[in-house]
Design an enzyme around this catalytic site. Structure first.
Site, PDB file in Angstrom:
ATOM      1  N   ARG A 118     130.514 -13.883  85.741  1.00 42.15           N
ATOM      2  CA  ARG A 118     130.080 -13.327  87.038  1.00 42.15           C
ATOM      3  C   ARG A 118     131.323 -12.804  87.737  1.00 42.15           C
ATOM      4  NH1 ARG A 118     125.955 -15.859  91.445  1.00 42.15           N
ATOM      5  NH2 ARG A 118     124.560 -15.085  89.817  1.00 42.15           N
ATOM      6  N   HIS A 145     122.510  -7.156  87.596  1.00 39.58           N
ATOM      7  CA  HIS A 145     122.204  -8.572  87.340  1.00 39.58           C
ATOM      8  C   HIS A 145     121.118  -8.624  86.257  1.00 39.58           C
ATOM      9  CE1 HIS A 145     122.172 -12.749  87.856  1.00 39.58           C
ATOM     10  NE2 HIS A 145     121.677 -12.886  89.078  1.00 39.58           N
ATOM     11  N   GLN A 148     118.910 -11.877  85.518  1.00 38.95           N
ATOM     12  CA  GLN A 148     117.915 -12.127  86.563  1.00 38.95           C
ATOM     13  C   GLN A 148     116.623 -11.365  86.254  1.00 38.95           C
ATOM     14  OE1 GLN A 148     118.110 -13.914  89.732  1.00 38.95           O
ATOM     15  NE2 GLN A 148     115.928 -13.494  89.631  1.00 38.95           N
ATOM     16  N   ASP A 241     115.790  -8.586  98.221  1.00 38.81           N
ATOM     17  CA  ASP A 241     117.029  -9.354  98.018  1.00 38.81           C
ATOM     18  C   ASP A 241     117.808  -9.277  99.329  1.00 38.81           C
ATOM     19  OD1 ASP A 241     119.150 -10.788  96.924  1.00 38.81           O
ATOM     20  OD2 ASP A 241     119.914  -9.125  95.706  1.00 38.81           O
ATOM     21  N   CYS A 281     115.139 -12.942  94.225  1.00 42.53           N
ATOM     22  CA  CYS A 281     115.995 -13.565  93.203  1.00 42.53           C
ATOM     23  C   CYS A 281     116.629 -14.856  93.720  1.00 42.53           C
ATOM     24  CB  CYS A 281     117.067 -12.584  92.767  1.00 42.53           C
ATOM     25  SG  CYS A 281     118.112 -12.015  94.116  1.00 42.53           S
ATOM     26  N   ARG A 309     114.409 -18.324  85.016  1.00 45.21           N
ATOM     27  CA  ARG A 309     115.792 -18.015  84.629  1.00 45.21           C
ATOM     28  C   ARG A 309     116.186 -18.872  83.424  1.00 45.21           C
ATOM     29  NH1 ARG A 309     119.351 -15.901  88.215  1.00 45.21           N
ATOM     30  NH2 ARG A 309     120.472 -15.501  86.302  1.00 45.21           N
TER      31      ARG A 309
HETATM   32  N1   CP Z   1     119.636 -15.451  91.594  1.00 43.02           N
HETATM   33  C1   CP Z   1     120.876 -15.889  91.282  1.00 43.02           C
HETATM   34  O1   CP Z   1     121.582 -15.320  90.455  1.00 43.02           O
HETATM   35  O2   CP Z   1     121.257 -17.007  91.956  1.00 43.02           O
HETATM   36  P1   CP Z   1     122.686 -17.689  91.932  1.00 43.02           P
HETATM   37  O3   CP Z   1     123.626 -16.805  92.718  1.00 43.02           O
HETATM   38  O4   CP Z   1     122.467 -19.015  92.576  1.00 43.02           O
HETATM   39  O5   CP Z   1     123.145 -17.809  90.506  1.00 43.02           O
HETATM   40  N1  NVA Z   2     122.575  -9.247  95.600  1.00 42.45           N
HETATM   41  C1  NVA Z   2     122.964 -10.634  95.641  1.00 42.45           C
HETATM   42  C2  NVA Z   2     122.318 -11.365  94.504  1.00 42.45           C
HETATM   43  C3  NVA Z   2     122.643 -12.829  94.423  1.00 42.45           C
HETATM   44  C4  NVA Z   2     122.018 -13.494  93.249  1.00 42.45           C
HETATM   45  C5  NVA Z   2     124.466 -10.738  95.588  1.00 42.45           C
HETATM   46  O1  NVA Z   2     125.100 -10.025  94.795  1.00 42.45           O
HETATM   47  O2  NVA Z   2     125.031 -11.514  96.356  1.00 42.45           O
END
Ligand code: CP
Ligand code: NVA
Length: 321
Positions: A118, A145, A148, A241, A281, A309
């Protein structure tokens, strides 16, 4: 609801492949992963909690940003597949002191069987994948993502019994990473998508171009609208989101002001189909992009969505590693 995908059964193998973007997958491969996730979930509920297809394999996870769902579901997925996980923060590694991504990738390839990362910059993942000899999986970047959305497609398939021909309305930040993956996947699967967002918040043009190419092939429609009401009208799925993603904190005030019309409320939900589902999400900013009544209401499927997930990660790991 019984659900299954007829297609996707001709895919031979995804072993050794990276998953940086939904665009890395053909429609068939995407369907194959979703079908595999559904199979893993069914077997889990039939009592097969451990399916040790990755016994003896190790997954490294690197996190540059916080995570609850992605990190824990990947770790638990490895446990349920009989494998082992090492999970580290970016700064705990020499990456945090400036060792290059390329050198890190070369070294990791000698130790582990796959990397989940990430990152802030999508380009860093592309770089990691370029120099790694093992599969690299995107656990969220500023651009996409994909994991997801694979889980989310499983959720939609379970709730609606099909994917092609449905209509998803995404309301909120049109430049959102989750939306980008949703857009690419919808186009590949023949799902229509209507995006309700403010001017200046449209999806990345490169993502739009790729999605349009697939949509032309599958017959899916893609619309970007300035009215949240027009976006949700007649939709089967209403998705949102956060307005301020990780890394965008400096723009917080402006984003909240610009996107304030795009909140999912019970009134907005009432314009979608009567059996429409609400998805997010997570993590949610309650009262901002969605009200408590909606996220806690009868149309919300967010907890099943979060659970899926886990089953989706098992499919991704089992197929790639
Ligand atoms: N939806 C998602 O990716 O959540 P986290 O940021 O908790 O991993
Ligand atoms: N769009 C959000 C998604 C988190 C899972 C972010 O990038 O913070």
């Amino acid at each position: 609801m019984t659900a299954s995908l007829a297609l996707g059964r001709n895919v031979k193998s995804l072993r050794g492949r990276d998953l940086i973007s939904i665009a890395d997958l053909s429609s068939e491969e995407l369907q194959f992963i979703i079908q595999t996730a559904l199979d893993f979930k069914r077997r889990f509920y039939a009592g097969e909690r451990i399916i040790p297809v990755l016994r003896g394999k190790t997954l490294l996870m690197i996190f540059q940003k916080p995570s609850t769902r992605t990190r824990i579901s990947f770790e638990q997925a490895m446990v349920q597949l009989g494998g082992y996980v090492i999970s580290l923060g970016w700064k705990e590694m020499q990456l945090g002191r400036g060792e290059t991504i390329a050198d890190t990738a070369r070294v990791l390839s000698r130790y582990v069987d796959g990397v989940v990362a990430r990152v802030y910059n999508h380009g860093d993942l592309v770089e990691l994948a370029k120099y790694a000899a093992i599969p690299v999986i995107n656990a969220l970047s500023d651009k996409e993502h994909p994991c997801q959305i694979i889980g989310d497609m499983l959720t939609i398939l379970e709730k609606k019994g099909r994917l092609a021909g449905l209509t998803i309305a995404f309301v909120g930040d049109g430049g959102d990473n989750v939306l980008h993956s949703l857009l690419l996947a919808s186009a590949k699967l023949g799902i229509n998508i209507k995006i309700g967002t403010a001017e200046g918040y449209d999806p990345d043009p490169e993502i739009m171009k790729l999605a349009m190419e697939d949509a032309n092939r599958t017959g899916a429609s893609i619309e970007v609208l300035r009215s949240p009401e027009d976006a949700v009208k007649g939709a089967d799925v209403v998705y949102t989101d956060v307005w301020v993603s990780m890394g965008q904190e400096a723009e917080r005030e402006k984003r909240i002001k610009d996107l304030s019309r795009f909140r999912v409320t019970p009134e907005l939900m009432s314009l979608a189909k009567s059996d429409a589902i609400f998805m997010h999400c997570l993590p949610a900013h309650r009262g901002m992009e969605v009200t408590d009544e909606v996220i806690d209401g009868p149309q919300s499927v967010v907890w099943d969505q979060a659970e899926n997930r886990l089953h989706a990660q098992k499919a991704i790991l089992a197929l790639l590693l």
